[in-house]
Scaffold this motif. Structure first.
Motif, PDB file in Angstrom:
ATOM      1  N   GLN A 135       7.338   5.209   3.697  1.00 15.46           N
ATOM      2  CA  GLN A 135       5.910   5.507   3.772  1.00 15.46           C
ATOM      3  C   GLN A 135       5.140   4.307   3.245  1.00 15.46           C
ATOM      4  O   GLN A 135       5.675   3.547   2.444  1.00 15.46           O
ATOM      5  N   GLY A 136       3.900   4.182   3.679  1.00 18.62           N
ATOM      6  CA  GLY A 136       3.085   3.084   3.197  1.00 18.62           C
ATOM      7  C   GLY A 136       3.332   1.836   4.029  1.00 18.62           C
ATOM      8  O   GLY A 136       4.055   1.872   5.026  1.00 18.62           O
ATOM      9  N   GLN A 167       0.822  -1.218   0.000  1.00 20.99           N
ATOM     10  CA  GLN A 167       0.000   0.000   0.000  1.00 20.99           C
ATOM     11  C   GLN A 167       0.848   1.257   0.000  1.00 20.99           C
ATOM     12  O   GLN A 167       1.556   1.529   0.970  1.00 20.99           O
ATOM     13  N   GLY A 168       0.783   1.972  -1.086  1.00 23.86           N
ATOM     14  CA  GLY A 168       1.465   3.273  -1.185  1.00 23.86           C
ATOM     15  C   GLY A 168       2.914   3.215  -0.730  1.00 23.86           C
ATOM     16  O   GLY A 168       3.389   4.085  -0.006  1.00 23.86           O
ATOM     17  N   THR A 172       8.942   4.328 -10.113  1.00 21.31           N
ATOM     18  CA  THR A 172       7.513   4.497 -10.336  1.00 21.31           C
ATOM     19  C   THR A 172       7.001   3.429 -11.300  1.00 21.31           C
ATOM     20  O   THR A 172       7.764   2.863 -12.078  1.00 21.31           O
ATOM     21  N   ASP A 216      -5.806   3.116  -6.962  1.00 17.26           N
ATOM     22  CA  ASP A 216      -4.348   3.217  -6.953  1.00 17.26           C
ATOM     23  C   ASP A 216      -3.685   1.867  -7.185  1.00 17.26           C
ATOM     24  O   ASP A 216      -2.572   1.778  -7.682  1.00 17.26           O
ATOM     25  N   ASP A 217      -4.395   0.822  -6.774  1.00 17.26           N
ATOM     26  CA  ASP A 217      -3.862  -0.532  -6.854  1.00 17.26           C
ATOM     27  C   ASP A 217      -3.671  -0.936  -8.319  1.00 17.26           C
ATOM     28  O   ASP A 217      -4.634  -1.036  -9.070  1.00 17.26           O
ATOM     29  N   ASP A 226       8.614   4.809  -5.276  1.00 18.25           N
ATOM     30  CA  ASP A 226       7.740   5.944  -5.049  1.00 18.25           C
ATOM     31  C   ASP A 226       6.271   5.545  -5.129  1.00 18.25           C
ATOM     32  O   ASP A 226       5.746   5.355  -6.219  1.00 18.25           O
ATOM     33  N   ASN A 227       5.642   5.362  -3.976  1.00 17.89           N
ATOM     34  CA  ASN A 227       4.204   5.214  -3.898  1.00 17.89           C
ATOM     35  C   ASN A 227       3.642   4.101  -4.800  1.00 17.89           C
ATOM     36  O   ASN A 227       2.869   4.355  -5.704  1.00 17.89           O
ATOM     37  N   THR A 237       1.403   0.744  -5.180  1.00 19.45           N
ATOM     38  CA  THR A 237       0.318  -0.020  -4.569  1.00 19.45           C
ATOM     39  C   THR A 237       0.001  -1.227  -5.454  1.00 19.45           C
ATOM     40  O   THR A 237      -0.212  -1.085  -6.658  1.00 19.45           O
ATOM     41  N   THR A 297       6.698   3.531  -0.317  1.00 20.51           N
ATOM     42  CA  THR A 297       7.755   4.459  -0.708  1.00 20.51           C
ATOM     43  C   THR A 297       8.994   4.134   0.108  1.00 20.51           C
ATOM     44  O   THR A 297       8.901   3.840   1.304  1.00 20.51           O
TER      45      THR A 297
END
Ligand code: ATP
Ligand code: ATP
Ligand code: SF4
Ligand code: MG
Ligand code: MG
Lengths: 343, 337
Positions: B60-61, B8-9, B225, B322-323, B21-22, B24, B11
């Motif tokens: 993050q995430g 999940q998200g 990404t 986002d997934d 980077d982010n 999902t 990072t």
């Protein structure tokens, strides 16, 4: 493109044998290999891991080290016999006439020397009287030739990416404009886009120098992108050699066919097929054809008599007892060959 | 869809450098799947794998396994996670201690997870695992690592993973060091594990050919990404993102009608600074437009079963979720054998 036939070969290898001495006897890593290369020609050499490609490349430079030894054969470079050269002649010949980009060249760079010093070292070992300014200019030119910026000269190897290191190794190998370049798996550890860049660099260098290239690889993919002619090695022998298109579309040796088929495409999903079985131990080769224990076509004669290379097509030779009886490779027998289980 | 694992998200930053980077991505629990993660060197594949395995913590995430945050698991949950999610790494030299026989890598997990109460049972478990990856126990056990070929060592690592009957194997470049023939053999074994034992597999590679052959879906990373993601038939068969197009056109196919052109490809370095804004591929992109420099492109869905984060598809629908797995096609459980 292949050079016209009347041109003298720049490299001619005849009945080359290279052995590793082991406790169980000599391992015949290069077994009676003969090849000839025209100026400007691109020869690909492929085969499974352990088939003797690096041993062969090393022997072409007469760089074989114990326990390896060149047991017999000759390597003529531009008419001169490498095997008969004195140590001094040999030093001069390497790099100037024939250059090797070794397997894992990226890691062969000296980690504590800036790139420019390594390139200059290679040049001054062979030429004398070049001024520093001329050397610097040459370094810049060499780096530009492989697509690296001049400022890269000041960097240490760890400051370069894999593709940059590989190209730096190429810059060193071509610093003296050799007539023959032997590139041993120059792109194995790189991702495909960088592979393509490195191969394009090699192609450009070669065109500029008019050099002949021996490109060593594992499979037909990369080699097809580059070579005019392809040789397939199996257990120390060249089992088939010919123009690249014929080798892909109409291979005659069963091993070449299986090697081509083990590389799947991206058009249709198919079962991934490895070649069943393992290469034979080099100290104890099976009598007859070395491929016979794995070959789906093997018949009685294959188990007793070593097949000799013979013409099987236009400029195409294969060492296989299916010829001259057959005019082409028969269709593969259906079902996997499970006489030999995968260990 | 119930998820086996949810990324999940995610990072990861190293200092000011964003390695991932982010991202999902969820892996379905409904059917065992095979998902490829591809991209150039330095694109963040190993970083993603190490977070999925709980080896490093995200900046993050979160990574959820069975609904639980891996970073916050209790000791006993972590233990179960460690057993059910198994790594297979690229370099089989590093994993083996040269002074121990091969047996050691296999007996250790049997003891640690108490998989067998008698030595005889342990032995038969180990032999079964070796046979599953096509190794003969009598030719393998009792040997030292240097007495096996690279491909054989790699298969021992797969056998070790199999021993624990995991739910998920994260294989980071498991075959990059072996030749095409052996590569085909090992990957075929992975696919068999996926089908016969219902193990989900994340296959990290830069070899798009094998990803196409064995996987259902693929995620293409570019500089941390997601550039493109979806069914392999879509992403590899007909890539939409300019980076995946470059990647696919660079596959060295043994096909003389698809020979690389002579055109030079702009070089970038994996470690160069990431852009603060805009599309990460913009500096190399042959189709770059004004807007590409201004903001990162959203995940467009130009057709079905794939998304492409590229402004060339501005006007297409934007992925509802986002997934990236929201556009995945279901795994082919009944694929041709
Ligand atoms: N120092 C050595 N002592 C004994 N045998 C050796 C030695 N070096 C290589 N060999 C053997 O010689 C054979 C050929 O090895 P070589 O390195 O030439 O293979 P290769 O075709 O280059 O393989 P790869 O594709 O893995 O690089 C192998 O069977 C190898 O085990
Ligand atoms: N511990 C670390 N400290 C600093 N930077 C790191 C660290 N680990 C990874 N990186 C950087 O993060 C980026 C992504 O690395 P990662 O190993 O995930 O790439 P990759 O896609 O697996 O590449 P490869 O194909 O070469 O294995 C790289 O630029 C790398 O240099
Ligand atoms: S968004 Fe723009 S820069 Fe990025 S890949 Fe698409 S066209 Fe190229
Ligand atoms: Mg080699
Ligand atoms: Mg990695």
């Amino acid at each position: 493109m292949s050079a016209p036939k009347e041109v003298d070969p720049v490299l001619e290898v005849t009945n080359l044998n290279v052995h590793y001495d082991t406790g169980h006897g000599p391992a015949k890593a290069v077994n009676d290999v003969s090849i000839s290369l025209k100026p400007g020609e691109r020869l690909g050499l492929i085969g499974e891991s352990g088939s003797g490609k690096t041993t062969m490349a090393t022997a072409l430079m007469r760089l074989t080290r114990p326990p390896g030894r060149i047991a017999s054969g000759s390597v003529m470079l531009d008419g001169k016999d490498i095997m008969a050269m004195s140590a001094r002649e040999l030093r001069e010949t390497r790099l100037r006439d024939i250059a090797l980009i070794p397997q894992g060249a990226m890691s062969s760079l000296n980690p504590v020397m800036r790139l420019e010093e390594q390139i200059i070292d290679a040049i001054v070992a062979h030429t004398s009287g070049m001024k520093r300014a001329a050397l610097n200019a040459r370094v810049e030119e060499l780096l530009t030739n492989v697509g690296l910026a001049a400022e890269v000269a000041r960097r240490f190897p760890h400051e370069l990416s894999g593709g940059m290191k590989q190209r730096a190794a190429m810059a060193i190998a071509t610093s003296l404009s050799p007539k023959v370049i032997v590139a041993d798996e120059p792109t194995s550890a790189l991702d495909v886009v960088v592979q393509r860049q490195v191969m394009q660099t090699l192609g450009r260098l070669q065109d500029g120098l008019g050099a002949a290239v021996v490109l060593i690889g594992h499979d037909m993919g990369l080699v097809a992108q580059f070579a005019d002619r392809v040789g397939v090695m199996y257990a120390g022998k060249i089992v088939e050699i010919g123009p690249v298109r014929q080798m892909i579309e109409a291979p005659r040796h069963p091993y070449t066919r299986l090697l081509v088929d083990s590389l799947p495409g991206i058009k249709v999903k198919q079962a991934l097929i490895g070649i069943p079985g393992l290469p034979p131990p080099l100290v104890n080769l099976p009598p007859g054809c070395s491929f016979s224990p794995r070959c789906p076509f093997a018949f009685e004669r294959c188990k007793n008599e070593v097949p000799q290379p013979q013409e099987v097509g236009d400029r195409q030779q294969a060492a296989c007892h299916l010829y001259p009886e057959h005019s082409a490779l028969p269709p593969m027998p259906v079902g996997p060959n499970d006489t030999e289980a995968q260990p | 869809m119930k998820a086996l694992m949810e990324v999940q998200g995610l990072t990861k930053r190293y200092g000011g450098f964003t390695a991932l980077d982010n991202v999902t991505l969820s892996l379905s629990d409904d059917a065992p799947s095979m998902t490829a993660v591809a991209g150039e060197s330095g694109s963040g594949k190993t970083t993603l794998a190490r977070m999925m395995l709980g080896f490093i913590e995200p900046t993050q995430g979160a990574v959820l396994y069975g609904g639980k945050d891996v970073a916050k698991m209790s000791a006993s949950e972590k233990r179960q996670f460690r057993r059910e999610v198994q790594p297979v790494f690229q370099d089989p030299f590093e994993v083996f201690n040269p002074f121990y026989r091969i047996d050691h890598v296999l007996t250790t997990p049997v003891k640690r997870y108490r998989l067998a109460d008698t030595d005889a049972k342990a032995q038969s478990l180990i032999e079964d695992a070796l046979k599953r990856v096509g190794l003969r126990p009598q030719d393998t056990l009792g040997r030292f690592p240097h007495e096996l070929s690279g491909g054989q060592r790699q298969r021992v690592m797969v056998a070790r993973a199999v021993l624990l009957r995991p739910r998920l194997i994260v294989a980071d470049e498991p075959v990059s060091m072996v030749d095409a023939s052996l590569r085909a053999t090992i990957l075929d074994e992975l696919r068999t594990l996926n089908r016969d034992l219902g193990i989900s597999i994340v296959y990290i590679t830069h070899d798009l050919t094998t990803a196409f052959q064995i996987c259902d879906n693929i995620v293409v990373l570019y500089r941390g990404t997601v550039a493109e993601a979806g069914a392999v038939e879509r992403v590899i068969g007909d890539p939409k993102h300019p980076y995946s197009q470059l990647l696919v056109s660079s596959i060295p196919l043994p096909d003389l009608d698809k020979v690389w052109g002579a055109d030079e490809i702009p070089v970038t370095e994996a470690n160069a600074a990431r852009l603060n804004n805009g599309c990460q591929f913009a500096p190399r992109c042959p189709s770059v437009m004004e807007q590409c420099w201004r903001a990162p492109p959203p995940k467009f869905v130009p057709d079905t079963q794939r998304l492409a984060t590229c402004f060339l598809y501005d006007g297409s629908a934007v992925a509802p979720d986002d997934d990236v797995a929201s556009v995945f096609r279901p795994p082919e459980t009944a694929r041709l054998g």
